[in-house]
Design a protein around this motif. Structure first.
Motif, PDB file in Angstrom:
ATOM      1  N   UNK A 104     -19.415  -5.686 -14.468  1.00  0.00           N
ATOM      2  CA  UNK A 104     -20.360  -6.087 -13.413  1.00  0.00           C
ATOM      3  C   UNK A 104     -21.799  -5.782 -13.825  1.00  0.00           C
ATOM      4  N   UNK A 105     -21.983  -4.654 -14.505  1.00  0.00           N
ATOM      5  CA  UNK A 105     -23.338  -4.203 -14.829  1.00  0.00           C
ATOM      6  C   UNK A 105     -23.937  -4.933 -16.032  1.00  0.00           C
ATOM      7  N   UNK A 106     -23.101  -5.630 -16.804  1.00  0.00           N
ATOM      8  CA  UNK A 106     -23.617  -6.194 -18.064  1.00  0.00           C
ATOM      9  C   UNK A 106     -23.426  -7.695 -18.232  1.00  0.00           C
ATOM     10  N   UNK A 107     -22.657  -8.328 -17.342  1.00  0.00           N
ATOM     11  CA  UNK A 107     -22.339  -9.745 -17.543  1.00  0.00           C
ATOM     12  C   UNK A 107     -23.013 -10.588 -16.467  1.00  0.00           C
ATOM     13  N   UNK A 191     -25.073  -6.553 -29.012  1.00  0.00           N
ATOM     14  CA  UNK A 191     -24.105  -6.954 -27.983  1.00  0.00           C
ATOM     15  C   UNK A 191     -23.326  -5.699 -27.584  1.00  0.00           C
ATOM     16  N   UNK A 192     -23.011  -5.602 -26.296  1.00  0.00           N
ATOM     17  CA  UNK A 192     -22.303  -4.401 -25.833  1.00  0.00           C
ATOM     18  C   UNK A 192     -20.827  -4.435 -26.236  1.00  0.00           C
ATOM     19  N   UNK A 193     -20.350  -3.313 -26.770  1.00  0.00           N
ATOM     20  CA  UNK A 193     -18.916  -3.111 -27.024  1.00  0.00           C
ATOM     21  C   UNK A 193     -18.386  -2.201 -25.923  1.00  0.00           C
ATOM     22  N   UNK A 194     -17.431  -2.706 -25.148  1.00  0.00           N
ATOM     23  CA  UNK A 194     -16.730  -1.830 -24.196  1.00  0.00           C
ATOM     24  C   UNK A 194     -15.458  -1.381 -24.896  1.00  0.00           C
ATOM     25  N   UNK A 195     -15.336  -0.079 -25.109  1.00  0.00           N
ATOM     26  CA  UNK A 195     -14.177   0.452 -25.806  1.00  0.00           C
ATOM     27  C   UNK A 195     -13.230   1.072 -24.774  1.00  0.00           C
ATOM     28  N   UNK A 196     -12.090   0.404 -24.577  1.00  0.00           N
ATOM     29  CA  UNK A 196     -11.111   0.863 -23.586  1.00  0.00           C
ATOM     30  C   UNK A 196     -10.158   1.817 -24.297  1.00  0.00           C
ATOM     31  N   UNK A 197     -10.305   3.097 -23.987  1.00  0.00           N
ATOM     32  CA  UNK A 197      -9.584   4.136 -24.723  1.00  0.00           C
ATOM     33  C   UNK A 197      -8.590   4.880 -23.829  1.00  0.00           C
ATOM     34  N   UNK A 198      -8.024   4.189 -22.835  1.00  0.00           N
ATOM     35  CA  UNK A 198      -7.149   4.902 -21.898  1.00  0.00           C
ATOM     36  C   UNK A 198      -5.885   5.461 -22.567  1.00  0.00           C
ATOM     37  N   UNK A 248     -26.884   4.388 -15.402  1.00  0.00           N
ATOM     38  CA  UNK A 248     -27.692   4.131 -14.205  1.00  0.00           C
ATOM     39  C   UNK A 248     -27.311   2.781 -13.576  1.00  0.00           C
ATOM     40  N   UNK A 249     -27.172   1.730 -14.408  1.00  0.00           N
ATOM     41  CA  UNK A 249     -26.838   0.407 -13.871  1.00  0.00           C
ATOM     42  C   UNK A 249     -25.399   0.376 -13.353  1.00  0.00           C
ATOM     43  N   UNK A 250     -24.484   0.997 -14.075  1.00  0.00           N
ATOM     44  CA  UNK A 250     -23.077   0.982 -13.630  1.00  0.00           C
ATOM     45  C   UNK A 250     -22.923   1.788 -12.339  1.00  0.00           C
ATOM     46  N   UNK A 251     -23.749   2.831 -12.216  1.00  0.00           N
ATOM     47  CA  UNK A 251     -23.710   3.672 -11.012  1.00  0.00           C
ATOM     48  C   UNK A 251     -24.124   2.879  -9.769  1.00  0.00           C
ATOM     49  N   UNK A 252     -25.016   1.901  -9.958  1.00  0.00           N
ATOM     50  CA  UNK A 252     -25.449   1.096  -8.800  1.00  0.00           C
ATOM     51  C   UNK A 252     -24.255   0.367  -8.202  1.00  0.00           C
ATOM     52  N   UNK A 253     -23.372  -0.153  -9.064  1.00  0.00           N
ATOM     53  CA  UNK A 253     -22.186  -0.852  -8.552  1.00  0.00           C
ATOM     54  C   UNK A 253     -21.229   0.162  -7.918  1.00  0.00           C
ATOM     55  N   UNK A 254     -21.007   1.250  -8.626  1.00  0.00           N
ATOM     56  CA  UNK A 254     -20.066   2.287  -8.167  1.00  0.00           C
ATOM     57  C   UNK A 254     -20.512   2.849  -6.811  1.00  0.00           C
TER      58      UNK A 254
END
Ligand SMILES: Cc1ncc(COP(=O)(O)O)c(C=O)c1O
Length: 373
Positions: A104-107, A191-198, A248-254
């Motif tokens: 949400x914060x980057x796309x 470009x942003x890399x989202x690394x899903x490390x669950x 900061x940007x992701x926190x706005x959505x959260x």
């Protein structure tokens, strides 16, 4: 008349649910993506104590309780020698919310999101919900994601590429060299890399490496969670790690969508992260034993399966009609196409199921495979 928003009309309920619903009560379920172990006792106790002492009655800070964010930051230092500022973390409602916030914060609408195909079901759906355009890329024969394929797929419109190691649905683990490449690509292409490390701790061969360690810019955001590592899927506790600006940007959505992660779960997560780690080692040891039994069983049945090095999934190539045949005989496996069009011709088996059930399922698989050949 109010129509449904395009963004929800563009997604459907995961194909995994449909298989569960088609299965009888007696079926052996190899479809489930959650460990069959209890949450460690010290994590449960920490939540109970926090509840009983009245510490969980109110909202926490939006980012999460400070002691949890310190535990998350300390974990990156302890496990990987990566320095993380506790202020640059957000406790989320599972890895799922963390992925949602990151996208949400980057796309922006119509921007592209590159992800593995077959890949975790949320990548395509959350991209669409963010208004983005999914750009699935196929995998190597060993079911790992080739950095060159990601680099080739990058265009002017690319906002994000997602890396998931160890991976759902394949169990594949990316090498350190690949992770260095993903970091370079994020840096060089900006470009942003989202690394899903669950699944970061569920690795049998080699080690988990995060691109966060190798990136020279702030173009890596890490998603992880207590869900798989500590068998805490029901607690709903994950997190994000990123630069101050990105957090900061992701926190706005959260802040507006969630306010804060559940307070009892935050206390349990802090205890899980800082307490004894033996329960994790025991669980991973059990998964490795099962992995060996499953791979042997599938190969004995004549199926081709890359040996998964992590998570708790195996992804054999299967003949047409195989998933229906095993389901008719009482074993639930998820058809590969539930994870993207390149998943066709594969099935995902979860071995987060007891050894006796796995052995019984493998016998059924053996006869079902012979029947559809
Ligand atoms: C690759 C991957 N990422 C994220 C998640 C979401 O995890 P959580 O249960 O913490 O929301 C899952 C859950 O199955 C997963 O497999």
């Amino acid at each position: 008349m109010t129509e449904f928003a395009t963004r929800v009309e563009n997604v459907s309920i995961s194909g995994i649910r449909e298989v569960f619903e088609a299965a009888g009560d007696e079926a052996i379920n190899l479809g489930i993506g959650q460990p069959d172990f209890p949450t460690p006792a010290h994590a449960r106790r920490a939540a109970v104590e926090a509840i009983e002492s009245g510490q969980t009655d109110a909202y926490t800070s939006n980012k999460g309780i400070p002691q949890l964010r310190e535990a998350i930051a300390a974990k990156y230092d302890r496990d990987y020698g990566i320095e993380v500022d506790p202020g640059n973390t957000i406790a989320t409602s599972g890895g799922s919310e963390a992925l949602h916030l990151a996208l949400e914060a980057h796309v922006d609408p119509n921007q592209e999101v590159i992800f593995p195909d077959p890949g975790f079901v949320s990548y395509d759906a959350l991209t669409r919900i963010a208004g983005g355009t999914p750009k699935p890329v196929s995998l190597r024969d060993d079911l790992t994601l080739d950095p060159a394929a990601v680099e080739d797929a990058i265009t002017e419109e690319t906002a994000v590429f997602i890396v998931n190691s160890p991976a759902n649905p394949t169990g594949a683990v990316q090498s350190e060299a690949d992770m260095r490449e993903f970091a370079r690509i994020a840096d060089e292409h900006d470009v942003l890399c989202i690394s899903d490390e669950v699944y970061e701790h569920i690795v049998f061969e080699g080690e988990h490496h995060s691109p966060l360690k190798f990136a020279e810019t702030d173009n890596v955001v890490v998603v992880s969670a207590c869900s798989k590592t500590y068998s805490m899927t029901g607690w709903r506790l994950g997190w994000l790690v990123g630069s101050g600006d990105r957090i900061d940007r992701m926190l706005r959505v959260h802040q507006y969508a969630q306010a804060c992660a559940s307070a009892p779960a935050q206390f349990a997560a802090e205890a899980a992260l800082t307490g004894p780690q033996e329960p994790v080692a025991e669980m991973v040891g059990a998964f490795e034993e099962r992995r060996d039994v499953v791979v042997d069983g599938l190969e004995d049945a004549g199926l081709e399966v890359p040996t998964p090095s992590g998570a708790f999934y195996a992804m054999p190539k299967v003949p047409e009609g195989w998933c229906d045949e095993v389901l008719d005989r009482g074993v639930v496996a998820v058809p590969g196409e539930a994870f993207g069009s390149n998943g066709e011709g594969y099935a995902r088996l979860s071995y987060a199921t007891g050894m006796e059930e796995l052995k019984a399922a493998l016998e059924i698989i053996d006869s079902a495979t012979a029947a559809v050949r």
